[in-house]
Design an enzyme around this catalytic site. Sequence first.
Site: not given
Length: 413
Positions: A89, A92, A149
């Site tokens: 993640s 991101k 997230s």
Amino acid sequence: MRKLKQSTCLFIIIAIIFSLAIPCFAEDTTYVWSNHSENLEHTIITNSSEQEPTPNTLNLESASAILIEQTTGQILYEHNCHEPLRPASVTKVMSILLIMEALDTGKIARTDSIPCSENASSMGGSQIWLDPRETLSVDEMLKAICVASANDCVIAMAEYISGSEEAFVQMMNDKAKQLGMNDTTFKNCHGLDEDGHVTSSYDISLMSKELLNKYPQITNYTTIWTDSLRDGKSELTNTNKLIRTYQGATGLKTGSTGLALYNLSASATRDNLSLIAVIMKAPSTKVRFAEAQKLLDYGFNTFSFKQFGKKDEMVKSISVTKGVRSSVDAILEDNAGTLLEKGKDKNIEQILTLDNNISAPISSGQKLGEVSFVIDGHTLSTVNIIAKNDVEKLNLFTMAKKIIYSWIDLLRS
């Protein structure tokens, strides 16, 4: 008496025309001021060069790591920083950067209502369980992405901005190329494991630096510890534990999957020094936070950031020849500073170098000279000095105006 005044006016006309017609044959010369000169009250140092790679003297367990100074990108510590690994993640960070760019350009607004597609609602991993029948504002989506997230939210934003996740991922790869992220290939915008979806700790530091430097307001989201959405029905808790435990923490993003293991881009600021520590493929979540803290501690204990001036700050007024004005304000092109090891920040000498023959026309932003910064005979960096404003060249029209005004003044006297 009138003949005397007319003769004087004629002399002025001849003198002005003569001064305009003379070409500048003098050789270029340079004026140099040291740090003791009254002509340079403020100095500025920019040092964006990378240091030599550092061996793994901190004995990190993670597969890859890097520590950089946020403003310049200068590498302070690295361990296998170009090894392509799965980012999870931390992906991101790039998605958030593109969302912030869309806000900055006016393509979207924080109050826009973002719909949720079936595709977004079906995402696995971390999420806030978006329903295809509901909408959230861009502001709420950003909060969910930065704090929790949320994969479903980042997909919804990607589809809203670009029409499809595939188009958004192409934007991510284009931006990566623009930033010099040569170890990176994005396959999705959320970071769930996918073959070929890789980046490096070095590249993560580049996109993290770009996000924090260009859009510092993102820390309004990344520093949230707990919050809620949907009128308090959905609780959010930051996945980055350093936000609560590390002094000066400003973000930025965690990531973990079964294949990627534990990743983190951690940012913090203390005493005007901003650092970014990236950890990839740590064996446990405890290790990723501990080693990110170890990197940040090393940076804050070893280095200091010296700020000597700000962008557009005036250095001095410089004489201009053949212009409608006799001088122009010289200002600093950027605000920056230099990173130095603690205890080695004394005896910095600043040298201002200017062309001896600065002539009109001059355009705002035009380079007029340089400031160099030297310590122990070693030049740390050189920064441009630029014109604050335009200075038009003295031409026949402006010359005629000057002559007329001078003539009128003489006749009135």
